[in-house]
Enzyme design. Structure first.
Site, mmCIF file in Angstrom:
data_model
loop_
_atom_site.group_PDB
_atom_site.id
_atom_site.type_symbol
_atom_site.label_atom_id
_atom_site.label_comp_id
_atom_site.label_asym_id
_atom_site.label_seq_id
_atom_site.Cartn_x
_atom_site.Cartn_y
_atom_site.Cartn_z
ATOM 1 N N CYS A 400 0.508 33.792 17.225
ATOM 2 C CA CYS A 400 -0.032 33.432 18.529
ATOM 3 C C CYS A 400 -1.490 33.816 18.702
ATOM 4 O O CYS A 400 -2.251 33.102 19.336
ATOM 5 C CB CYS A 400 0.832 34.004 19.648
ATOM 6 S SG CYS A 400 0.986 35.786 19.588
ATOM 7 N N HIS A 444 2.731 38.650 23.097
ATOM 8 C CA HIS A 444 2.265 37.282 22.991
ATOM 9 C C HIS A 444 0.817 37.217 23.449
ATOM 10 O O HIS A 444 0.334 38.098 24.157
ATOM 11 C CB HIS A 444 3.151 36.381 23.870
ATOM 12 C CG HIS A 444 2.944 34.924 23.632
ATOM 13 N ND1 HIS A 444 2.994 34.363 22.385
ATOM 14 C CD2 HIS A 444 2.692 33.908 24.497
ATOM 15 C CE1 HIS A 444 2.781 33.069 22.473
ATOM 16 N NE2 HIS A 444 2.588 32.761 23.758
ATOM 17 N N ASP A 460 -0.955 27.449 26.878
ATOM 18 C CA ASP A 460 -0.417 28.224 25.756
ATOM 19 C C ASP A 460 -0.364 27.338 24.522
ATOM 20 O O ASP A 460 0.553 26.542 24.347
ATOM 21 C CB ASP A 460 0.985 28.730 26.099
ATOM 22 C CG ASP A 460 1.490 29.718 25.037
ATOM 23 O OD1 ASP A 460 0.800 29.885 24.009
ATOM 24 O OD2 ASP A 460 2.566 30.303 25.252
#
Lengths: 644, 305
Positions: A400, A444, A460
């Site tokens: 991520c 994250h 995202d």
């Protein structure tokens, strides 16, 4: 009571049990030396060999203290204290001489029990310490009673501990609390891992290997969908080509939320992590504890969170954030280090020229991530100086942080203000306790872009590459052979159930035992019907409760004693025995009346007749079945007439 | 005390010199309807004691010398085919007597030992499906060589428990030994002994023992002793309830011998070494434990409540 071999073995077991958990964090040499000393002591006891000479012990002790001073470079502080305490307690075993030394060791073991709670306050630790306490109690009973066999000894210890439970409950509930953690040490480094305020390639994927609980959350009323659960942590603005950092906000203005809908209400129990950030859902509106709301919606507590902290918060899942952003802040959200990642900048410039609006540009980038064969992996290849270029055009494999980072770089290069937000995403639902567990593995990173008319909007990019990560968690987003934490994988159903059960229990323990602070105490006592709570009142209640319990126990004991003492014949006989004892002729506890009389008659022939008469009357009343109304008066007369 | 009992004791003491305590314990055992085990070296007077007691009490006496090739039938008896009548006729074994001396019982095999011990326990013999009662009173004095001697099958603990008491005779003191050496041959003395008591009288005394009073206070003391043996780390096992009953029965008989109709703690203490020594084992030295010493330790460790 002499220092027998079994008692010595008991003491060795006590010291071994209390110091064993410390082996985990003490220097290896300390644990080794302690183990060797214990083994040596056990060997000496087993073989019945003499104790080591005084000079030898003294030199070992001095050497140990020196070695500790060298290892820790100080003789003060918690770690050093514990190490010294354990070493010296072990050495004390080697100079056991009298029962007094054994008593010292028993009390010392009790004290070392407490030091274990510096390092862990979990349920297993508490249970283990309870067991250790039982062994210590049994050893203590052994010391006091001598020849008693193991089982009755253990029974006495168990009864004593059981009697202590109501007392400790009263004290636990009513003892006035001080604010702060149970072992209030501000510099306590509980947490070894946690979300930091910098992000570079690899930092998130490292965190995702940890099963440790970051926090637990309970929702009141509606629960958001999993893909809406973005727990906001540090917001990162500044980029130096490799690492993202928070930097300094250029404004002090409170951020503003408008057009808010979808309110959620929840409680978070945050594990200590020694940083200031608190985690809340995007975007926070209200918080129960005092904290600072940074201009980028990051919540910072007043002091580093070094104790388990509980707070309730409100968040809006749908919002427009900071429609009017300060120009300086927008400037920060566009800054890029000069001379890095030329290919990325070029690509961004091309896209900017093609796109009709910023929204279209965002869509283009997301589509790019989605279509160009990017891969979501825990083990991305290493990147060089122009990391974003290499990632976007070369390796195309990342976690991520790679996606969030490169997305923001692309946005900034294309002239759209953007920033990285780190935190946690999702969480595991525990049906038993009806709460979510958020682990370090859920860490994250995502991005926020500022669009006119819409304010800061969350994007995202990871969701574009791996929607499973957002919808169902890390384990389903990665191939089966990825190096995930053991519990992060999809475990069998029974194991999952066991684990959730356990966590629910641990949660209750955290909330009610470890987290039983002033507020909880007040709330609990109010619910119990206490009014106008002050600490004086609590202390009084506590003392009254203790007095009541001790009173009840005493009464029970007295009743048992009284049942033994009510015998009138026995009372008179004991009186005679006491008088003779004062005259230097005590009756042995196992000596029968006739034998006693014979012995006294041998020493004092003048008393022979009287004492034989008294003993015979006593034996007849007590053992001969003579009724008290017939013989007691005469017996009393005989005793009264008895002159030494 | 019962005059007949006094005479019995006096006559026995004339033959067995310097052992008044052992004689009283043996009589206690008999009055309490228990059986006696004497453990000692050969030649200290085990057989003589049994013989004298039988003679003095006027009991039928049988001596069974145990050997390693002995079979149960050698003790209990066998049925033999009668040619003239065409029937089996039971020939009673030596066990059909009022007083049995089972000499060197630990030289027999366990099978033979069990035959004796079962008869002792049940006061009857079952052979070929027919049960025959043993005469009353029925009293067994078994002697045992110290178990570390060659060619012995030591009695297991469960069988030791069948004996009410185990006593040791020990060497006589110098004065008694002098009398023994200078006096007439014991065998001739025994031949001259006259019974001092009728069998009916003995059985009446046995009944009287059961009437001896045991007060709750004394039961407290017995229970304290039993509890101590169970809780103390000194013993391998505690005393069984049967041992507790035996202790009480023996204490009652001892009290009667002392001329009292109620038992007192001293009676318990007097019989405890005999009753408990073969039932207790020290934790420290399992093999060579001195039972009497353990019993004395036990007495001193328990306070009289």
């Amino acid at each position: 009571m002499k220092l027998t071999a079994p008692l010595t073995f008991g003491l060795i077991a006590c010291i071994l049990l209390v110091s064993a958990p410390h082996a985990e964090h003490l220097p290896l040499w300390v644990s080794t030396v302690c183990a060797a000393l214990l083994a040596w002591r056990a060997y000496l006891t087993w073989g019945g060999y003499p104790m080591p000479a005084r000079w030898l012990l003294l030199s070992v002790t001095v050497a140990c203290v020196f070695a500790i001073a060298i290892t820790f470079r100080t003789l003060f502080g918690r770690e050093v204290g514990v190490a010294l305490l354990i070493l010296l307690a072990t050495l004390k075993l080697l100079e056991l001489k009298a029962v007094r030394d054994a008593a010292v060791l028993v009390y010392l073991s009790c004290f070392i029990i407490i030091t274990n709670f510096f390092y862990s306050q979990s349920i297993p630790t508490a249970l283990y310490m309870l067991l250790t306490l039982l062994v210590i109690m049994a050893t203590w009973v052994h010391m006091q009673t001598g020849a008693l066999a193991f089982k009755p000894r253990l029974r006495i210890a168990v009864v004593l501990l059981l009697q202590a439970i109501p007392l400790s409950l009263i004290i636990f509930v009513l003892f006035p609390r001080v604010q702060g953690p149970l072992w209030g040490m501000p510099q306590d480094a509980y947490a070894t891992s946690g979300l930091s305020d910098t992000m570079s390639p690899g930092s998130m994927s490292k965190l995702s290997l940890s099963d440790a609980v970051a926090f637990r959350a309970t929702f009141v009323g509606r629960t958001p969908l999993r893909e809406q659960m973005y727990w906001r942590g540090p917001v990162l603005w500044d980029y130096d080509g490799l690492t993202w950092t928070r930097g300094h906000n250029a404004t002090l203005r409170r951020p503003a939320l408008t057009d808010t809908t979808q309110l959620v209400d929840y409680t978070v129990t945050l594990e200590p992590h020694n940083k200031r950030w608190l985690f809340v859902l995007d975007m926070p509106a209200k918080l129960s504890i005092s904290a600072e709301l940074a201009p980028d919606f990051q919540l910072l507590s007043m002091a580093p969170v070094n104790a388990r902290t509980r707070y309730t918060a409100n968040s809006f899942l749908s919002y427009r954030a900071n429609l009017e952003e300060q120009p300086q802040q927008l400037q920060r959200a566009l800054a890029l280090p000069q001379g890095y990642n030329p290919q990325t900048r070029q690509l961004a410039a091309e896209w900017r020229a093609q796109s009709a609006s910023p929204e279209a540009l965002v869509r283009t980038v997301i589509t790019y991530f989605n279509r160009q064969g990017f891969e979501y992996t825990l083990e991305p290849p290493l990147l060089g100086l122009n990391g974003v270029d290499e990632f976007l055009f070369g390796t195309k494999k990342g976690f991520c942080e790679h996606y969030a980072g490169s997305f923001v770089v692309l946005m900034r290069a294309a002239g759209i203000p953007a920033r990285v937000v780190t935190g946690y995403q999702g969480g595991e639902y525990n049906e038993l306790g009806d709460y979510y567990i958020i682990r370090q593995a859920d860490a994250h990173a995502w991005a926020e872009v500022w669009l006119r008319e819409r304010g800061w909007v969350r994007v995202d990019p990871t969701a574009a590459i791996s929607p499973e990560r957002i919808q169902s968690g890390l384990s389903s987003a990665l191939p089966d052979n990825a190096a995930l934490p053991f519990l992060g994988r999809n475990p069998p159903e029974w194991l999952r159930g066991l684990r959730l059960n356990w966590d629910a229990l641990a949660n209750q323990w955290n909330q009610w035992v470890l987290g039983y602070n002033t507020e909880r105490q007040f709330a609990f006592l109010t619910r119990m019907g206490m009014e106008d709570i002050t600490w004086q009142k609590m202390a009084l209640n506590m003392l009254a409760g203790i007095a009541l319990l001790v009173g009840v126990f005493t009464l029970l004991m007295l009743r048992r004693l009284a049942a033994r003492k009510t015998d009138a014949v026995q009372t008179v006989w004991l009186k005679v025995c006491r008088r003779l004892e004062k005259a230097g002729l005590p009756r042995a506890a196992h000596e029968g009346p006739m034998d006693y009389a014979t012995r006294i008659a041998a020493v004092h022939p003048d008393l022979a007749e009287d004492i034989h008469d008294i003993a015979a009357r006593y034996a007849s009343l007590r053992y001969g079945g003579e009724a008290e109304q017939d013989g007691l008066a005469a017996f009393k007369d005989a005793v009264r007439a008895f002159k030494l | 005390m019962n005059p007949a009992l006094t005479k019995v004791i006096a006559q026995t003491e004339q033959v067995i010199l310097g052992k008044p305590r052992q004689i009283r314990l043996a009589l206690t055992c008999l009055l309490a309807r228990g059986h006696l085990l004497i453990e000692d070296l050969p030649g200290v007077g085990k057989t003589t004691l049994a013989h004298v007691l039988a003679k003095t009490l006027g009991l039928q006496f049988q001596r069974i010398q145990f050997t390693s090739d002995m079979l149960p039938a050698d003790i209990l008896g066998v049925s033999i085919y009668q040619r003239d009548s065409g029937e089996f006729k039971f020939h009673a074994g030596p066990i059909f007597a009022q007083m049995i001396l089972a000499d060197e019982v630990n030289r027999a095999t366990p099978k033979t030992q069990s035959a004796l011990l079962e008869a002792m326990e049940e006061h009857q013999v079952t052979s070929e499906g027919e049960t025959r009662p043993l005469p009353t009173p029925f009293f067994v004095i078994a002697t045992q060589n110290p178990t570390n001697q060659i060619g012995t099958f030591p009695l297991p603990e469960s069988q030791l428990d069948r004996f009410l008491m185990r006593i040791q005779l020990g060497y006589p003191d110098a004065q008694a030994e002098r009398g023994l050496l200078a006096g007439i041959e014991r065998r001739d003395l025994i031949a001259e002994l006259k019974p001092q008591m009728e069998t009916a009288e003995l059985m009446a005394l046995q009944l009287q023992v059961r009437q001896v009073l045991v007060s709750p206070a004394l039961l407290d003391y017995v229970q304290a002793i039993l509890r101590h043996t169970r809780e103390s780390a000194r013993f391998v096992h505690g005393l069984s309830p049967r041992a507790g009953l035996s202790l009480l029965a023996a204490a009652r008989a001892w009290a009667l011998l002392d001329g009292r109709n109620a038992a007192i703690p001293e009676d318990i203490q007097a019989v405890l070494p005999g009753v408990a020594s073969h039932r207790l084992q020290s934790v420290q030295d399992v093999h060579t434990s001195d039972g009497d010493k353990l019993a004395r330790e036990l007495i001193e460790a328990v306070a009289i409540p």
